[in-house]
Design a protein around this motif. Structure first.
Motif, PDB file in Angstrom:
ATOM      1  N   TYR A   1      37.588  95.055  36.927  1.00 14.36           N
ATOM      2  CA  TYR A   1      36.965  95.186  38.398  1.00 14.36           C
ATOM      3  C   TYR A   1      37.671  94.535  39.333  1.00 14.36           C
ATOM      4  O   TYR A   1      38.091  95.009  40.466  1.00 14.36           O
TER       5      TYR A   1
ATOM      6  N   TRP B   1      33.916 101.953  41.440  1.00 15.93           N
ATOM      7  CA  TRP B   1      34.090 101.274  40.251  1.00 15.93           C
ATOM      8  C   TRP B   1      32.890 101.347  39.131  1.00 15.93           C
ATOM      9  O   TRP B   1      32.919 101.478  38.140  1.00 15.93           O
TER      10      TRP B   1
ATOM     11  N   ARG C   1      37.483  96.180  24.956  1.00 15.75           N
ATOM     12  CA  ARG C   1      37.031  96.621  26.381  1.00 15.75           C
ATOM     13  C   ARG C   1      36.123  95.970  26.952  1.00 15.75           C
ATOM     14  O   ARG C   1      36.253  95.177  28.131  1.00 15.75           O
ATOM     15  N   LEU C   2      35.154  95.443  26.291  1.00 16.57           N
ATOM     16  CA  LEU C   2      33.758  95.026  26.786  1.00 16.57           C
ATOM     17  C   LEU C   2      34.071  93.589  27.194  1.00 16.57           C
ATOM     18  O   LEU C   2      33.495  93.264  28.365  1.00 16.57           O
ATOM     19  N   PHE C   3      35.150  92.943  27.080  1.00 19.32           N
ATOM     20  CA  PHE C   3      35.369  91.569  27.594  1.00 19.32           C
ATOM     21  C   PHE C   3      36.294  91.761  28.464  1.00 19.32           C
ATOM     22  O   PHE C   3      37.197  90.635  28.952  1.00 19.32           O
TER      23      PHE C   3
ATOM     24  N   VAL D   1      36.293  93.998  31.208  1.00 21.98           N
ATOM     25  CA  VAL D   1      35.670  94.658  32.387  1.00 21.98           C
ATOM     26  C   VAL D   1      35.817  93.732  33.832  1.00 21.98           C
ATOM     27  O   VAL D   1      36.101  94.271  34.874  1.00 21.98           O
ATOM     28  N   GLU D   2      35.703  92.452  33.525  1.00 21.56           N
ATOM     29  CA  GLU D   2      35.880  91.606  34.828  1.00 21.56           C
ATOM     30  C   GLU D   2      37.321  91.999  35.361  1.00 21.56           C
ATOM     31  O   GLU D   2      37.184  91.802  36.505  1.00 21.56           O
TER      32      GLU D   2
ATOM     33  N   LYS E   1      31.507  89.202  39.613  1.00 28.10           N
ATOM     34  CA  LYS E   1      32.590  89.070  38.540  1.00 28.10           C
ATOM     35  C   LYS E   1      32.039  88.172  37.479  1.00 28.10           C
ATOM     36  O   LYS E   1      32.197  88.282  36.179  1.00 28.10           O
TER      37      LYS E   1
ATOM     38  N   LEU F   1      29.781  89.796  35.282  1.00 25.46           N
ATOM     39  CA  LEU F   1      30.437  90.873  34.242  1.00 25.46           C
ATOM     40  C   LEU F   1      31.106  90.177  33.020  1.00 25.46           C
ATOM     41  O   LEU F   1      31.071  90.565  32.156  1.00 25.46           O
ATOM     42  N   SER F   2      31.504  88.906  33.488  1.00 29.15           N
ATOM     43  CA  SER F   2      32.073  88.114  32.353  1.00 29.15           C
ATOM     44  C   SER F   2      31.256  87.704  31.358  1.00 29.15           C
ATOM     45  O   SER F   2      31.553  87.264  30.136  1.00 29.15           O
TER      46      SER F   2
ATOM     47  N   TRP G   1      28.933  97.158  19.979  1.00 25.31           N
ATOM     48  CA  TRP G   1      28.213  96.280  20.798  1.00 25.31           C
ATOM     49  C   TRP G   1      26.674  96.389  20.580  1.00 25.31           C
ATOM     50  O   TRP G   1      26.163  95.500  20.206  1.00 25.31           O
TER      51      TRP G   1
ATOM     52  N   PHE H   1      32.418 105.004  26.453  1.00 22.71           N
ATOM     53  CA  PHE H   1      32.924 103.680  26.600  1.00 22.71           C
ATOM     54  C   PHE H   1      33.355 103.022  25.253  1.00 22.71           C
ATOM     55  O   PHE H   1      32.418 102.974  24.116  1.00 22.71           O
ATOM     56  N   PRO H   2      34.544 102.829  25.153  1.00 18.38           N
ATOM     57  CA  PRO H   2      34.936 102.511  23.490  1.00 18.38           C
ATOM     58  C   PRO H   2      34.167 101.117  23.311  1.00 18.38           C
ATOM     59  O   PRO H   2      34.272  99.962  24.029  1.00 18.38           O
TER      60      PRO H   2
END
Lengths: 221, 221
Positions: free
Chosen positions: A161, B172, A153-155, A157-158, B108, B111-112, B191, B185-186
DNA sequence: CGCCGTATGCTCGCAAACGAGTAATCGTAT
DNA sequence: ATACGATTACTCGTTTGCGAGCATACGGCG
């Protein structure tokens, strides 16, 4: 004075985020980005890629490791990230995430000259956008669902969004379309009349009993 | 081949939307834009302004009218929009309104590369953004309410849009902050572990049983 | 009434951004 | 085996973007 970042191009951020994994040569960076889906949106510009890598090297964020010459292929220069580069990546990411900046997305620019269109034309264009948006959101959703199985999921999020924002945009456009097509949008008649009269009401100035901030006094002296 | 628009800079759109009202010299264009509030966001770049006006002239969208020399001041060249310019303005506005384009807002991009930050750091940055967003939205709202009294709604749609989008973004972010701070958060633990181990998980590749699209085979051969 | 600070209006030149071009190599179908 | 198209990897020259600087004119104050 040097702008905030020594290398301000967002492509540089992407490059750093690639070479932080392992040393790479520029073309490989591009492949990695493309495979991550950045390529399609960010449209990697070949010219820029090499300029940007060069600048990163110039400022000590990456450094050339070896000039491998496998076979007789053109020489490939492999770059590795430095400590300064890692620091820059973290600092830059922090800034981008923490600090909202005023942006001018193309749609906002379009809205700012909406008055240049006739009302009916404007309505039609907004309808088209709405269709495109709805379709686009469905695609994004589908792609996201596919990726969920493979990538943490971490990758993603963008992408989440992006969907959230596009949806809000679609809702907003939908309601504007509603007001325009029902005729409940205030000032619609004036708008129509200005165009019929050949006048192009493109500023906030000079109509409908509005002194407006534009008459601030820098007219001509 | 010429890119889609002969003059692609959005500043050119603003210039057209100013000179369509009445002929002006470049500096006056800048004043008008600033007074409309474009200045602050779009940050008018002096260098670009003259380049862009020049390009618009070169392509016949505006033309020099007179080189007025009031008093003994430096000569001011006044430009007027042409029919081609008016057409371009309408066509461009239509395109911008009707056609969503993939964009890379700075957030964005941030976030990436969120994975480059440690989870706690990321959470903190998101919290800061949230505060800034809430404050910014309040300001936008206040400004909008003030303008409503002076300017017809038609010229405020861009601001309404901005507010709608920012609000969606805030919502969001709020929910993401919630997931991160509650720990729901999964993948949060992985992480954290990657960072503790010094590994920087910045790609979609190579972790947690994920073949992922990044392993597509351009490794090195 | 001369001087300084500020507003006006623009020019110049560097540096980033880009797109098209090039050249080698690899896969593959004939 | 060999020709051909796709892929890899980069280079070069042309715009474009932009900040800092410059020059003039006006206003006000000491």
């Amino acid at each position: 004075m040097a702008s905030r970042r020594k290398v301000g191009n967002l492509l540089a951020l992407a490059v750093l985020s690639a070479v932080v994994q392992r040393p790479m040569h520029p073309y490989e960076v591009a492949s990695v980005l493309r495979s991550r889906g950045k390529g399609e949106d960010m449209e990697i510009k070949w010219g820029s890629l090499y300029t940007v890598v060069g600048n990163l090297a110039k400022h000590g964020f990456v450094e050339a490791v070896e000039s491998e010459r496998a076979g007789a292929r053109p020489e490939r220069t492999i770059y590795r990230i430095t400590d300064a580069g890692r620091a820059e990546l973290v600092d830059w990411a922090s800034e981008l995430v923490s600090t909202p900046q005023p942006e001018w997305p193309r749609f906002k620019a379009g809205l700012s000259v909406l008055a240049a269109l006739e009302p009916d034309e404007a309505l039609e264009m907004l309808r088209r956008r709405l269709h495109a948006l709805d379709a686009g959101i469905a695609d994004l959703r589908a792609a996201l669902d596919r990726h969920r199985r493979e990538v943490p999921r971490l990758f993603l999020v963008e992408d989440e969004y992006e969907i959230a924002v596009r949806e809000a945009e679609a809702e907003w456009v939908r309601s504007l379309v509603g007001e325009l097509s029902s005729g409940s949008f205030p000032g619609l008649e004036e708008w129509r009349r200005w165009h019929a009269a050949g006048g192009a009401p493109t500023g906030g100035a000079g109509q409908a009993g509005a002194p407006s901030p534009a008459d601030r006094g820098e007219a001509d002296r």
